[in-house]
Scaffold this motif. Structure first.
Motif, PDB file in Angstrom:
ATOM      1  N   GLU A   1     -46.020  39.978  53.969  1.00 56.61           N
ATOM      2  CA  GLU A   1     -45.907  40.275  52.543  1.00 56.61           C
ATOM      3  C   GLU A   1     -44.990  39.305  51.811  1.00 56.61           C
ATOM      4  N   GLN A   2     -45.114  38.028  52.164  1.00 57.76           N
ATOM      5  CA  GLN A   2     -44.356  36.991  51.476  1.00 57.76           C
ATOM      6  C   GLN A   2     -45.257  35.783  51.240  1.00 57.76           C
ATOM      7  N   PHE A   3     -45.001  35.081  50.140  1.00 55.80           N
ATOM      8  CA  PHE A   3     -45.670  33.815  49.877  1.00 55.80           C
ATOM      9  C   PHE A   3     -44.926  32.730  50.636  1.00 55.80           C
ATOM     10  N   PHE A   4     -45.673  31.695  51.029  1.00 59.02           N
ATOM     11  CA  PHE A   4     -45.018  30.555  51.660  1.00 59.02           C
ATOM     12  C   PHE A   4     -45.841  29.297  51.469  1.00 59.02           C
ATOM     13  N   MET A   5     -45.154  28.187  51.540  1.00 57.89           N
ATOM     14  CA  MET A   5     -45.734  26.845  51.486  1.00 57.89           C
ATOM     15  C   MET A   5     -44.592  25.849  51.587  1.00 57.89           C
ATOM     16  N   SER A   6     -44.935  24.598  51.753  1.00 56.47           N
ATOM     17  CA  SER A   6     -43.946  23.541  51.625  1.00 56.47           C
ATOM     18  C   SER A   6     -43.891  23.222  50.134  1.00 56.47           C
ATOM     19  N   TYR A   7     -42.984  23.908  49.442  1.00 53.60           N
ATOM     20  CA  TYR A   7     -42.996  23.901  47.974  1.00 53.60           C
ATOM     21  C   TYR A   7     -42.803  22.503  47.382  1.00 53.60           C
ATOM     22  N   ALA A   8     -41.819  21.768  47.854  1.00 49.75           N
ATOM     23  CA  ALA A   8     -41.567  20.431  47.300  1.00 49.75           C
ATOM     24  C   ALA A   8     -42.776  19.522  47.520  1.00 49.75           C
ATOM     25  N   SER A   9     -43.393  19.619  48.677  1.00 45.61           N
ATOM     26  CA  SER A   9     -44.582  18.824  48.962  1.00 45.61           C
ATOM     27  C   SER A   9     -45.722  19.204  48.024  1.00 45.61           C
ATOM     28  N   PHE A  10     -45.896  20.486  47.815  1.00 47.65           N
ATOM     29  CA  PHE A  10     -46.959  20.993  46.947  1.00 47.65           C
ATOM     30  C   PHE A  10     -46.771  20.494  45.512  1.00 47.65           C
ATOM     31  N   VAL A  11     -45.562  20.625  44.996  1.00 49.82           N
ATOM     32  CA  VAL A  11     -45.292  20.260  43.602  1.00 49.82           C
ATOM     33  C   VAL A  11     -45.300  18.752  43.405  1.00 49.82           C
ATOM     34  N   LYS A  12     -44.636  18.025  44.293  1.00 49.50           N
ATOM     35  CA  LYS A  12     -44.508  16.569  44.137  1.00 49.50           C
ATOM     36  C   LYS A  12     -45.691  15.798  44.711  1.00 49.50           C
ATOM     37  N   ARG A  13     -46.528  16.491  45.479  1.00 50.29           N
ATOM     38  CA  ARG A  13     -47.670  15.864  46.150  1.00 50.29           C
ATOM     39  C   ARG A  13     -47.207  14.739  47.080  1.00 50.29           C
ATOM     40  N   GLU A  14     -46.126  15.035  47.771  1.00 49.37           N
ATOM     41  CA  GLU A  14     -45.537  14.112  48.740  1.00 49.37           C
ATOM     42  C   GLU A  14     -45.581  14.761  50.126  1.00 49.37           C
ATOM     43  N   PRO A  15     -45.472  13.957  51.186  1.00 47.85           N
ATOM     44  CA  PRO A  15     -45.493  14.531  52.537  1.00 47.85           C
ATOM     45  C   PRO A  15     -44.392  15.572  52.731  1.00 47.85           C
ATOM     46  N   SER A  16     -44.727  16.628  53.434  1.00 51.92           N
ATOM     47  CA  SER A  16     -43.762  17.681  53.739  1.00 51.92           C
ATOM     48  C   SER A  16     -42.724  17.146  54.711  1.00 51.92           C
ATOM     49  N   LEU A  17     -41.492  17.558  54.535  1.00 54.29           N
ATOM     50  CA  LEU A  17     -40.422  17.153  55.441  1.00 54.29           C
ATOM     51  C   LEU A  17     -40.325  18.078  56.652  1.00 54.29           C
ATOM     52  N   PHE A  18     -40.951  19.247  56.565  1.00 51.83           N
ATOM     53  CA  PHE A  18     -40.881  20.206  57.657  1.00 51.83           C
ATOM     54  C   PHE A  18     -42.262  20.726  58.001  1.00 51.83           C
ATOM     55  N   SER A  19     -42.335  21.405  59.124  1.00 51.43           N
ATOM     56  CA  SER A  19     -43.578  22.031  59.571  1.00 51.43           C
ATOM     57  C   SER A  19     -43.456  23.543  59.430  1.00 51.43           C
ATOM     58  N   ILE A  20     -44.611  24.189  59.301  1.00 52.41           N
ATOM     59  CA  ILE A  20     -44.679  25.646  59.275  1.00 52.41           C
ATOM     60  C   ILE A  20     -45.578  26.057  60.427  1.00 52.41           C
ATOM     61  N   GLN A  21     -45.070  26.948  61.286  1.00 57.10           N
ATOM     62  CA  GLN A  21     -45.764  27.323  62.516  1.00 57.10           C
ATOM     63  C   GLN A  21     -45.932  28.841  62.599  1.00 57.10           C
ATOM     64  N   ALA A  22     -47.078  29.268  63.090  1.00 57.94           N
ATOM     65  CA  ALA A  22     -47.317  30.683  63.362  1.00 57.94           C
ATOM     66  C   ALA A  22     -46.607  31.046  64.658  1.00 57.94           C
ATOM     67  N   LEU A  23     -45.716  32.030  64.613  1.00 61.15           N
ATOM     68  CA  LEU A  23     -45.015  32.451  65.828  1.00 61.15           C
ATOM     69  C   LEU A  23     -45.780  33.521  66.585  1.00 61.15           C
ATOM     70  N   LYS A  24     -46.696  34.152  65.919  1.00 61.33           N
ATOM     71  CA  LYS A  24     -47.657  35.055  66.547  1.00 61.33           C
ATOM     72  C   LYS A  24     -48.912  34.928  65.707  1.00 61.33           C
ATOM     73  N   GLU A  25     -49.979  35.585  66.095  1.00 63.16           N
ATOM     74  CA  GLU A  25     -51.210  35.457  65.317  1.00 63.16           C
ATOM     75  C   GLU A  25     -50.938  35.827  63.864  1.00 63.16           C
ATOM     76  N   VAL A  26     -51.489  35.015  62.969  1.00 59.23           N
ATOM     77  CA  VAL A  26     -51.232  35.177  61.538  1.00 59.23           C
ATOM     78  C   VAL A  26     -52.539  35.429  60.799  1.00 59.23           C
ATOM     79  N   THR A  27     -52.498  36.393  59.901  1.00 57.56           N
ATOM     80  CA  THR A  27     -53.537  36.573  58.910  1.00 57.56           C
ATOM     81  C   THR A  27     -52.869  36.288  57.573  1.00 57.56           C
ATOM     82  N   ALA A  28     -53.449  35.364  56.844  1.00 57.94           N
ATOM     83  CA  ALA A  28     -52.879  34.979  55.555  1.00 57.94           C
ATOM     84  C   ALA A  28     -54.013  34.788  54.558  1.00 57.94           C
TER      85      ALA A  28
END
Length: 175
Positions: free
Chosen positions: A62-89
């Motif tokens: 029940e939370q929003f997520f993204m690499s916000y700076a990458s999304f807004v600036k359209r630049e490569p993300s500095l970090f990764s986002i990983q599923a720690l268990k199965e994810v439905t989003a």
């Protein structure tokens, strides 16, 4: 922030990620906003010089997520986002999101998302400044004790800013 399923299914696409899958990879440009319906994700930086990952955030459902700076600036993300268990989003691409928030009644959604992200960031900073690692761990346990059992201890230790050995000592004191 909980959204109703009708809204999500109307504007977002349901996606699934296996445990350990990278949702966003460092170096790639973020093109989507996600709403985490089920599962756990972690945000982490990888330092190739030291071959070390540093977990900077762990999100539950029940939370929003993204690499916000990458999304807004359209630049490569500095970090990764990983599923720690199965994810439905639910995800929405940049163009669809921009079209959606052009409509006055949905502009509030963008404001809510930004407000939520800012509050989370401020709480995380305050947590590091005002709480001990033991208190941070206890807060994680309060959020959802069953879910935290699915997070490898090395990620929790990294998130708290301590070694896995120090986390083991904290866990022995608590339990």
């Amino acid at each position: 922030m909980t959204l109703n399923l009708d809204f999500l299914s109307q504007y977002f696409t349901e996606v699934h990620f296996d445990k350990d899958a990278l949702i966003t990879r460092a170096g790639d440009v973020e093109h989507s906003l996600y709403y985490l319906s089920e599962g756990i994700v972690r945000f982490f930086y990888y330092n190739p010089t030291t071959d070390k990952e540093t977990t900077v955030d762990i999100l539950f459902a029940e939370q929003f997520f993204m690499s916000y700076a990458s999304f807004v600036k359209r630049e490569p993300s500095l970090f990764s986002i990983q599923a720690l268990k199965e994810v439905t989003a639910y995800k929405i691409g940049r163009e669809h999101l921009e079209h959606l928030i052009e409509q006055q009644e949905y502009l509030q959604i963008k404001a809510d998302i930004l407000e939520h992200l800012l509050i989370e960031k401020m709480q995380r900073e305050a947590q590091f400044l005002l709480q001990s690692p033991e208190e941070i761990y206890c807060n994680l346990l309060e959020k959802d004790p069953k879910l935290i059992q699915n997070i490898p201890l090395k990620y929790i230790a990294s998130y708290i800013g301590i070694t896995p050995q120090a986390l083991s000592r904290i866990r022995k004191r608590i339990f």
